[in-house]
Write an enzyme that holds these catalytic residues in place. Sequence first.
Site, PDB file in Angstrom:
ATOM      1  N   ASP A  34      14.880 -15.456  -8.537  1.00  0.00           N
ATOM      2  CA  ASP A  34      15.480 -14.712  -7.432  1.00  0.00           C
ATOM      3  C   ASP A  34      16.094 -13.420  -7.958  1.00  0.00           C
ATOM      4  O   ASP A  34      17.044 -13.448  -8.749  1.00  0.00           O
ATOM      5  CB  ASP A  34      16.557 -15.548  -6.753  1.00  0.00           C
ATOM      6  CG  ASP A  34      15.972 -16.677  -5.922  1.00  0.00           C
ATOM      7  OD1 ASP A  34      15.343 -16.372  -4.887  1.00  0.00           O
ATOM      8  OD2 ASP A  34      16.135 -17.850  -6.306  1.00  0.00           O
ATOM      9  N   ASP A 180      11.848 -22.540   0.792  1.00  0.00           N
ATOM     10  CA  ASP A 180      12.864 -22.243  -0.218  1.00  0.00           C
ATOM     11  C   ASP A 180      14.239 -22.414   0.410  1.00  0.00           C
ATOM     12  O   ASP A 180      14.582 -21.707   1.363  1.00  0.00           O
ATOM     13  CB  ASP A 180      12.687 -20.808  -0.715  1.00  0.00           C
ATOM     14  CG  ASP A 180      13.700 -20.403  -1.774  1.00  0.00           C
ATOM     15  OD1 ASP A 180      14.540 -21.240  -2.158  1.00  0.00           O
ATOM     16  OD2 ASP A 180      13.652 -19.232  -2.208  1.00  0.00           O
TER      17      ASP A 180
END
Length: 233
Positions: A34, A180
């Site tokens: 991320d 996610d």
Amino acid sequence: MSIRISPSILAADFTRLAEEADAVAEDADLLHVDVMDNHFVPNLTVGLPVVESLVKKVRLPLDIHLGVTDPDRHAPDYAEAGAGSVTIHAEATHSPVRTLRAIRAAGAQAGLALNPATPLQPYEGLLAEADTLLIMTVEPGFGSQKFLDFTLEKVRQARALIDQISRFGGRDVPLWLQVDGGVNESTIARCAEAGADSFVAGSAVYAGTDPGAAVRALRRRADASRPVDARAS
């Protein structure tokens, strides 16, 4: 299609990223990274220099998730750095077709992400330019959040659309449906049943003492929960 498990290093020990990546290298398919800029999402994580270092050190393809305000500018750089895939947010991009094509041209798979409240329908036409459709099942920014149940309906809608594209759109490469946020052994089963086939998991992998075993458990749970026709393909 098989399923993919992508452990998120957002939940890993940032002082030992190479070792944490190695702990899942035999069992996972991708390593989720991320990239957050503290503008598009309220958190600041890693950037291009860390990704360039990871590419040299880890065995898994990097699954880059750009939570940044200007993905059109930055996404190709991550692809050129050697990432396996680069995902941009529909809410942040101004030139989605051009950016998705630039990611592919640089040698990576291209992904399009939708936040929990973002509807699928306005972006259906972009799926021809993508290799992955990522449905966020929490608000992006932080790990260890509770799974948002209402997002499952969007996963079902996305699965129906992807199946339609696969049958009638002449697509000859897979279009992955990734989820996610809040993914664990309980919620991964529900996501798989709804049609997801690619799963990002952070705390469910790295909170315990054996990340590799956690990945294997998640894979078994997801595979057992998939629709019968998906398991047969």
